[in-house]
Design a protein around this motif. Structure first.
Motif, short mmCIF file in Angstrom:
data_model
loop_
_atom_site.label_atom_id
_atom_site.label_comp_id
_atom_site.label_asym_id
_atom_site.label_seq_id
_atom_site.Cartn_x
_atom_site.Cartn_y
_atom_site.Cartn_z
N VAL A 101 42.17 112.21 41.31
CA VAL A 101 41.50 113.16 42.20
C VAL A 101 39.98 113.14 42.08
CG1 VAL A 101 43.44 114.74 42.47
CG2 VAL A 101 41.81 115.12 40.61
N GLY A 102 39.47 112.23 41.28
CA GLY A 102 38.02 112.13 41.11
C GLY A 102 37.53 112.96 39.94
N PRO A 103 36.30 112.69 39.51
CA PRO A 103 35.74 113.41 38.37
C PRO A 103 35.45 114.87 38.71
CG PRO A 103 34.08 112.03 39.37
CD PRO A 103 35.36 111.73 40.08
N PRO A 104 35.48 115.74 37.72
CA PRO A 104 35.17 117.15 37.98
C PRO A 104 33.69 117.34 38.27
CG PRO A 104 35.42 116.79 35.63
CD PRO A 104 35.76 115.49 36.31
N ASP A 105 33.39 118.36 39.07
CA ASP A 105 32.01 118.74 39.31
C ASP A 105 31.47 119.58 38.16
OD1 ASP A 105 31.68 117.58 41.93
OD2 ASP A 105 33.08 119.11 42.62
N ARG A 106 32.38 120.31 37.54
CA ARG A 106 32.00 121.10 36.37
C ARG A 106 33.26 121.45 35.60
NH1 ARG A 106 32.47 126.80 37.27
NH2 ARG A 106 33.08 127.24 39.40
N SER A 107 33.06 121.85 34.36
CA SER A 107 34.17 122.32 33.54
C SER A 107 33.69 123.55 32.77
CB SER A 107 34.67 121.23 32.60
OG SER A 107 33.68 120.86 31.68
N ARG A 108 34.66 124.31 32.31
CA ARG A 108 34.33 125.54 31.58
C ARG A 108 35.34 125.71 30.45
NH1 ARG A 108 34.86 130.36 35.24
NH2 ARG A 108 36.99 130.33 34.52
N ARG A 109 34.85 126.07 29.31
CA ARG A 109 35.72 126.31 28.16
C ARG A 109 36.63 127.49 28.48
NH1 ARG A 109 33.01 126.14 22.53
NH2 ARG A 109 31.41 125.77 24.04
N GLY A 110 37.88 127.40 28.07
CA GLY A 110 38.85 128.46 28.29
C GLY A 110 38.76 129.55 27.24
N LEU A 111 39.58 130.57 27.39
CA LEU A 111 39.60 131.69 26.45
C LEU A 111 40.23 131.30 25.12
CD1 LEU A 111 40.66 134.54 28.89
CD2 LEU A 111 38.37 134.04 28.02
#
Length: 148
Positions: free
Chosen positions: A27-37
């Motif tokens: 699906v292509g590379p992510p635009d951003r990521s965020r650490r989970g809880l």
């Protein structure tokens, strides 16, 4: 792309257990990521109308689609183009029951949760496919609910 949910397997070409690199290949590379809880968890976001992918220990555990994603289906049910209450009724029937907490409805035998499709606003409508074991031991505080 068609986004068919297969219980405990995945959503579209994204499968549970895939690594971030494997997901990026389909699906292509992510635009951003965020650490989970939780420790060792993170989420990936893409702008090109793809689901949010949630990882635990570097493997896909949950995949969440929102109302604006085209062609999200489960066993012939078009999740976002059908009447929300009717979708919930059909999922409840397939699952055998439904459980609710804070506007999240869990269909544990189907491997799905929904953001209350029977309520507004539509921009909050979502469906999440989850890997086997994700909700084990976490449903004690949920209440039974029926949409029939």
């Amino acid at each position: 792309m068609d986004w068919e949910i297969v219980s405990f397997e995945g959503l579209g070409a994204i499968r549970f257990g895939m690594t971030p690199n494997e997901v990026a290949d389909v699906v292509g590379p992510p635009d951003r990521s965020r650490r989970g809880l939780r420790s060792g968890s993170f989420n990936e976001f893409r702008a090109n109308r793809t689901p949010i992918v949630r990882y635990s220990e570097n493997r896909v555990r949950e995949i969440e689609a929102f109302y604006d994603l085209e062609s999200v289906t489960f066993q012939g049910i078009d999740i976002f183009k059908s009447d929300g209450l009717e979708v919930l009724r059909r999922l409840e029937k397939l699952n055998g029951d439904a459980k609710l907490s804070v506007c999240i409805v869990v269909f544990d035998k189907l491997g799905l949760t929904t953001g209350r499709l029977d309520q507004g606003p539509r921009t909050g409508h979502s469906v999440t496919a989850f890997a086997r074991g994700t909700w084990n031991g976490k449903l004690e505080d949920f209440e039974g609910i029926s949409f029939t």
